[in-house]
Design a protein around this motif. Structure first.
Motif, PDB file in Angstrom:
ATOM      1  N   MET A  83       0.844  -1.187   0.000  1.00  8.65           N
ATOM      2  CA  MET A  83       0.000   0.000   0.000  1.00  8.65           C
ATOM      3  C   MET A  83       0.888   1.248   0.000  1.00  8.65           C
ATOM      4  SD  MET A  83      -2.991  -1.365   0.164  1.00  8.65           S
ATOM      5  CE  MET A  83      -3.757  -2.906   0.651  1.00  8.65           C
ATOM      6  N   THR A  84       0.413   2.288  -0.655  1.00  5.85           N
ATOM      7  CA  THR A  84       1.227   3.482  -0.741  1.00  5.85           C
ATOM      8  C   THR A  84       0.482   4.674  -0.184  1.00  5.85           C
ATOM      9  OG1 THR A  84       0.406   3.907  -2.973  1.00  5.85           O
ATOM     10  CG2 THR A  84       2.443   2.644  -2.784  1.00  5.85           C
ATOM     11  N   ASN A  85       1.231   5.647   0.260  1.00  9.64           N
ATOM     12  CA  ASN A  85       0.670   6.852   0.835  1.00  9.64           C
ATOM     13  C   ASN A  85       0.889   8.010  -0.118  1.00  9.64           C
ATOM     14  OD1 ASN A  85      -0.425   8.674   2.584  1.00  9.64           O
ATOM     15  ND2 ASN A  85       1.020   8.317   4.242  1.00  9.64           N
ATOM     16  N   THR A  86       0.046   9.019  -0.053  1.00 12.08           N
ATOM     17  CA  THR A  86       0.264  10.221  -0.833  1.00 12.08           C
ATOM     18  C   THR A  86       1.128  11.181  -0.031  1.00 12.08           C
ATOM     19  OG1 THR A  86      -1.787  11.109   0.065  1.00 12.08           O
ATOM     20  CG2 THR A  86      -1.911  10.006  -2.076  1.00 12.08           C
ATOM     21  N   ALA A  87       1.880  12.028  -0.725  1.00 17.10           N
ATOM     22  CA  ALA A  87       2.713  12.996  -0.029  1.00 17.10           C
ATOM     23  C   ALA A  87       1.861  14.004   0.719  1.00 17.10           C
ATOM     24  CB  ALA A  87       3.609  13.713  -1.037  1.00 17.10           C
ATOM     25  N   PHE A  96      -7.541  -2.707   2.636  1.00 15.01           N
ATOM     26  CA  PHE A  96      -8.094  -1.908   1.543  1.00 15.01           C
ATOM     27  C   PHE A  96      -6.978  -1.418   0.638  1.00 15.01           C
ATOM     28  CE2 PHE A  96     -10.870  -1.346   5.241  1.00 15.01           C
ATOM     29  CZ  PHE A  96     -12.111  -1.680   4.702  1.00 15.01           C
ATOM     30  N   ALA A  97      -7.365  -1.109  -0.604  1.00  8.40           N
ATOM     31  CA  ALA A  97      -6.437  -0.562  -1.589  1.00  8.40           C
ATOM     32  C   ALA A  97      -7.147   0.537  -2.368  1.00  8.40           C
ATOM     33  CB  ALA A  97      -5.964  -1.665  -2.531  1.00  8.40           C
ATOM     34  N   PRO A  98      -6.400   1.448  -2.987  1.00  8.65           N
ATOM     35  CA  PRO A  98      -7.044   2.476  -3.813  1.00  8.65           C
ATOM     36  C   PRO A  98      -7.995   1.862  -4.833  1.00  8.65           C
ATOM     37  CG  PRO A  98      -4.741   3.017  -3.494  1.00  8.65           C
ATOM     38  CD  PRO A  98      -4.936   1.647  -2.908  1.00  8.65           C
ATOM     39  N   GLY A  99      -9.170   2.481  -4.947  1.00  5.90           N
ATOM     40  CA  GLY A  99     -10.206   1.981  -5.833  1.00  5.90           C
ATOM     41  C   GLY A  99     -11.269   1.146  -5.152  1.00  5.90           C
ATOM     42  N   ASP A 100     -11.008   0.688  -3.918  1.00  5.81           N
ATOM     43  CA  ASP A 100     -11.992  -0.132  -3.203  1.00  5.81           C
ATOM     44  C   ASP A 100     -13.207   0.710  -2.797  1.00  5.81           C
ATOM     45  OD1 ASP A 100     -10.386  -2.338  -3.407  1.00  5.81           O
ATOM     46  OD2 ASP A 100      -9.783  -2.362  -1.285  1.00  5.81           O
ATOM     47  N   GLU A 123     -21.877   8.750   8.934  1.00  5.80           N
ATOM     48  CA  GLU A 123     -22.155   7.706   7.955  1.00  5.80           C
ATOM     49  C   GLU A 123     -21.939   8.202   6.525  1.00  5.80           C
ATOM     50  OE1 GLU A 123     -25.335   4.070   8.067  1.00  5.80           O
ATOM     51  OE2 GLU A 123     -25.956   6.042   8.752  1.00  5.80           O
ATOM     52  N   ALA A 124     -21.089   7.488   5.776  1.00 10.69           N
ATOM     53  CA  ALA A 124     -20.804   7.852   4.397  1.00 10.69           C
ATOM     54  C   ALA A 124     -20.410   6.614   3.609  1.00 10.69           C
ATOM     55  CB  ALA A 124     -19.682   8.890   4.332  1.00 10.69           C
ATOM     56  N   SER A 125     -20.495   6.721   2.304  1.00 11.20           N
ATOM     57  CA  SER A 125     -19.938   5.698   1.428  1.00 11.20           C
ATOM     58  C   SER A 125     -19.103   6.393   0.371  1.00 11.20           C
ATOM     59  CB  SER A 125     -21.037   4.857   0.779  1.00 11.20           C
ATOM     60  OG  SER A 125     -21.855   5.653  -0.058  1.00 11.20           O
ATOM     61  N   GLY A 126     -18.087   5.676  -0.111  1.00 13.67           N
ATOM     62  CA  GLY A 126     -17.190   6.291  -1.079  1.00 13.67           C
ATOM     63  C   GLY A 126     -16.176   5.319  -1.624  1.00 13.67           C
ATOM     64  N   VAL A 127     -15.060   5.893  -2.104  1.00  9.29           N
ATOM     65  CA  VAL A 127     -14.015   5.122  -2.782  1.00  9.29           C
ATOM     66  C   VAL A 127     -12.670   5.475  -2.163  1.00  9.29           C
ATOM     67  CG1 VAL A 127     -12.909   4.633  -4.997  1.00  9.29           C
ATOM     68  CG2 VAL A 127     -15.356   5.188  -4.922  1.00  9.29           C
ATOM     69  N   VAL A 128     -11.840   4.476  -1.918  1.00  8.34           N
ATOM     70  CA  VAL A 128     -10.491   4.704  -1.396  1.00  8.34           C
ATOM     71  C   VAL A 128      -9.632   5.364  -2.478  1.00  8.34           C
ATOM     72  CG1 VAL A 128      -8.388   3.620  -0.517  1.00  8.34           C
ATOM     73  CG2 VAL A 128     -10.629   2.730   0.174  1.00  8.34           C
ATOM     74  N   GLU A 129      -9.029   6.501  -2.125  1.00  8.57           N
ATOM     75  CA  GLU A 129      -8.114   7.176  -3.048  1.00  8.57           C
ATOM     76  C   GLU A 129      -6.652   6.929  -2.703  1.00  8.57           C
ATOM     77  OE1 GLU A 129     -10.362  10.839  -5.173  1.00  8.57           O
ATOM     78  OE2 GLU A 129      -9.182  11.361  -3.403  1.00  8.57           O
ATOM     79  N   ALA A 130      -6.341   6.755  -1.422  1.00  7.95           N
ATOM     80  CA  ALA A 130      -4.966   6.480  -1.002  1.00  7.95           C
ATOM     81  C   ALA A 130      -4.996   5.753   0.322  1.00  7.95           C
ATOM     82  CB  ALA A 130      -4.176   7.783  -0.876  1.00  7.95           C
TER      83      ALA A 130
END
Length: 334
Positions: free
Chosen positions: A1-5, A89-93, A74-81
């Protein structure tokens, strides 16, 4: 897994003073980069809960830190980083928010949010963003209160007060899923058909009908086995009178704002807080498995009262929530 700067800026709903919906405003905020066990989520939809109105007004069981408090569970969404130590989890999940969120600092009302991995659950691929935002808190509360706490079994009659709420509508479906018989109450006759369509066996219009008398009538004189109560206060003894001897009461909310105590003993009384279950490893595993099984096979269909488009409608969404004119969940899409 990678992190954003550095995580990007986000539009977030904040409030600087306690009060009604008008205290909510939108600001551009700079998010921190996700830490080793954190994720950056692009939010697609928000689900509103009564707890958020109480928190905004300073009437919740913990208080916001002002000024600049965040809001929302409460929210739903997409992993960006994802941080370097994130394993699930990974980006895009696709994800939904789950347990352990502290609203003042981690509130999810925004187009992006950074949260710990422990506060997220997978969103099944077949579940759209609106359904995902309306599901976690309602169904896990109903599951934890009815099954884990009250021990609800097939054939049990369950009296659900405040049944037009998000949790109430979920409780009807949870009861039906295991073969129990939901008996719902509402204060508005206009909501009766929607609750019947959702699966309530009987709907009692509180105020126009005697809840205890009607419950005993529809249960053949026996009374309900379980009372799943969101109201509390002085009305609790009246609702408890609908129970059979040795019935079970689970109080998960205090919409009345006061404390009352039933006198028709013997009964077992529980108070239920969802985080006491869902923040434990076993409770989290069981409640998430139960929720996702129902979402995948279509057995759980969150009843969505209205969808507001955009964060700019957050005040309007809160006004509708406080009007009590809706049935089910209120969702804001981004």
């Amino acid at each position: 897994m990678t992190n954003t700067a550095q995580a990007p800026a986000a539009r977030a709903v904040l409030f600087d003073s306690l009060g009604g919906p008008d205290v909510l405003h939108i600001e551009n905020v700079q998010l921190k980069a996700p830490g080793p066990t954190e994720l950056l989520i692009r939010v697609e939809a928000l689900g509103l809960n009564r707890a958020e109105a109480l928190f905004r007004a300073g009437e919740y069981y913990y208080l916001p830190t002002l000024p600049g408090s965040r809001l929302g569970y409460e929210a739903s969404g997409v992993v960006e980083a994802a941080g370097a130590d994130v394993t699930g989890f990974a980006p895009g999940d696709l994800v939904m928010t789950g347990p352990g969120i502290e609203m003042g600092t981690q509130g999810v009302y925004g187009d992006r949010v950074v949260l710990p991995e422990s506060a997220l659950v997978p969103r099944p691929a077949a579940v759209d963003a609106i359904t995902g935002a309306a599901a976690w808190l309602t169904y896990t509360t109903a599951y934890g209160g009815l099954i884990e706490t009250a021990g609800m079994r097939p054939g049990d009659h369950v009296l659900i007060t405040g049944a037009s709420s998000g949790v109430g509508t979920a409780a009807i479906q949870v009861a039906r899923r295991i073969g129990a018989v939901p008996v719902a109450t509402t204060r508005a006759a206009s909501k009766k058909q929607a609750l019947l369509d959702l699966g309530a066996e009987h709907v009692i219009v509180a105020g126009a009908e005697d809840v205890a008398k009607e419950t005993r009538r529809v249960t053949g004189g026996a009374g309900a086995d379980i009372l799943f109560d969101a109201i509390g206060g002085p009305e609790l003894p009246h609702h408890a009178a609908a129970l059979r001897t040795h019935g079970t009461i689970v109080v998960y909310g205090w919409l009345n704002g006061r404390i009352g105590f039933p006198m028709n003993w013997p009964q077992t009384i529980h108070t239920y807080a969802n985080m006491a279950l869902t923040t434990t490893p076993d409770g989290f595993r069981r409640s998430t498995a139960f929720l996702n099984a129902g979402l995948r096979d279509g057995g759980f269909r969150p009843l969505v009262a209205e969808v507001f488009d955009g964060l700019d409608r957050i005040q309007d969404a809160h006004r509708l929530m406080e009007s009590n004119a809706h049935t089910g969940k209120i969702v804001v899409t981004l």
